[in-house]
Write an enzyme that holds these catalytic residues in place. Sequence first.
Site, PDB file in Angstrom:
ATOM      1  N   LYS A   1     -17.068  49.815  42.761  1.00 17.21           N
ATOM      2  CA  LYS A   1     -18.473  50.044  43.066  1.00 17.21           C
ATOM      3  C   LYS A   1     -18.699  51.314  43.895  1.00 17.21           C
ATOM      4  O   LYS A   1     -19.795  51.886  43.897  1.00 17.21           O
ATOM      5  CB  LYS A   1     -19.046  48.838  43.806  1.00 17.21           C
ATOM      6  CG  LYS A   1     -19.276  47.611  42.941  1.00 17.21           C
ATOM      7  CD  LYS A   1     -20.495  47.779  42.056  1.00 17.21           C
ATOM      8  CE  LYS A   1     -20.869  46.491  41.352  1.00 17.21           C
ATOM      9  NZ  LYS A   1     -22.094  46.628  40.544  1.00 17.21           N
TER      10      LYS A   1
ATOM     11  N   SER B   1     -11.047  45.281  38.871  1.00 13.96           N
ATOM     12  CA  SER B   1     -12.255  45.905  39.406  1.00 13.96           C
ATOM     13  C   SER B   1     -12.438  45.742  40.908  1.00 13.96           C
ATOM     14  O   SER B   1     -13.195  46.508  41.514  1.00 13.96           O
ATOM     15  CB  SER B   1     -13.491  45.351  38.686  1.00 13.96           C
ATOM     16  OG  SER B   1     -13.539  43.943  38.802  1.00 13.96           O
TER      17      SER B   1
END
Length: 515
Positions: free
Chosen positions: A54, A304
């Site tokens: 992110k 991720s």
Amino acid sequence: MVSQELDYFRAIIQANMEPLAKVTEVSPVTSLEQKLGNHIWLKREDQQPVYSFKLRGAYNKLKQLPKGAQVVTASAGNHAQGVALSASHLGHTARIVMPVTTPEIKVNAVRNLGGEVILHGHHFDAANSYALEIAEKEGAVFVPPFDDKDVIIGQGTIARELMQQLPLLDAVFIPVGGGGLLAGMSIYLKSLRPDIKVIGVEAEDSACLKAAMEAGEPVELERVGSFADGVAVKIIGKETFRLAQKYCDDVITVSSDEICAAMQDIFVSTRAVAEPSGGLSLAGLKKWVSQTGAKGKNLAAILSGANLNFDRLRYVAERTALGEHNEALLAVTIKEEKGSFKSFCKALNGRSITEFNYRYTGPGDAEIFVGVGLRNGETELASLKQELSDKGYSFVDMTNNELAKLHVRYMVGGKPGEQLSERLFRFEFPEYPGALERFLDTLGANWNISLFHYRNHGAATGNVLAAFEVPEQDNAAFSEHLQRLAYAYQEETNNPCYQQFLSSKAHNLAQVANS
């Protein structure tokens, strides 16, 4: 390629992530390569300073702003940390609106990275609405978590690095929440290599992309699961869906158990502890290989993120064996007599017992809840069931029964000693200090609670199993009361697992199995 997509491709090529976001490694998943017959790699976004991809999207978005800009966003996790760190590095001020249910570890992480935390609302939607209100009133720049061109471009830089590191990939598996990562990566991958397969992976209980693909447009899910909270998004973004619809080849959904098993695979090969959404794409890769029979392929999955509350590992460990199909859960009827347990163990033909729950309820037959270790997954489970049937045992397979896995395996033996007009429900409620007490207060005292089970797994959502004594004439009023509570719930009164082990009413296993 149309000009809009060409603009994305060029922007991803030109995007400079230095010095904040690092070029992350690719790690082989050695524990799976021989087992699955393919070459498998993980793109290690857990190596970012905020332990999540992110950071890329937030950094690229904030780089476009003049120094000293005021930014605001809403997030309960990784996006919040990416915005906070990026703002501090670039000289902006950042306010992050987080639900009051956000675990303290995540709140402190944002504050330590320089972000001002505003706690508001009990869920993301309330926090997001408040962040948008602040942005409008004060002229601050709102930083979307996924449905934004600059954010999408930042996430797409992962694909740029991956193609430089592993240019001969056959397929890439990408986790999907709001779709920013899938959109950015897929447009780059398909622009560079149209032959490469791009496969989105979603949690079964948060499959907003799959729903959108089926409907042809973004649709809002009624509710989403809480386990893989990093991808718990009710509706995919408009722009991210447009790009996914054009460039994503397939969408695979996986269960929480399959995610837990993938988290174990990651740990075994890399010693990295992924968060549930971080293990999502590898779970999808494993399922795709199983479904397609692919061999000798070069496959990559995106790890991720690794922002995991440590106490959630207990839940992960419990569910991993089920996700790997290394354990079966069975409700079995045996004779209430000396030597019957020994005879049952012998009937398992050397298989290990992982769990055994039993309580004496009187003469006649006894009901046991048993976990059995498997060496050959679903194939062996079918053999075990056939063997037990041949030996005359009555049983119900509870392996895929969520109520059994989440609650009943810890409660077997709790039948009341008298007949009750009982209804059973599973509830979900926001987890924060005092939340359980508030939940009980909200339920009220109109009906007696005859069963209650609660386990805290360190998640943002608490899970409760509760039964109520509800006379038949009160059913309508009780249903109206449930609607007013505004908690997510599911009635489990007819669940065979409840009927077999917890209900006051006598039920035959065969009748339950066929109900």
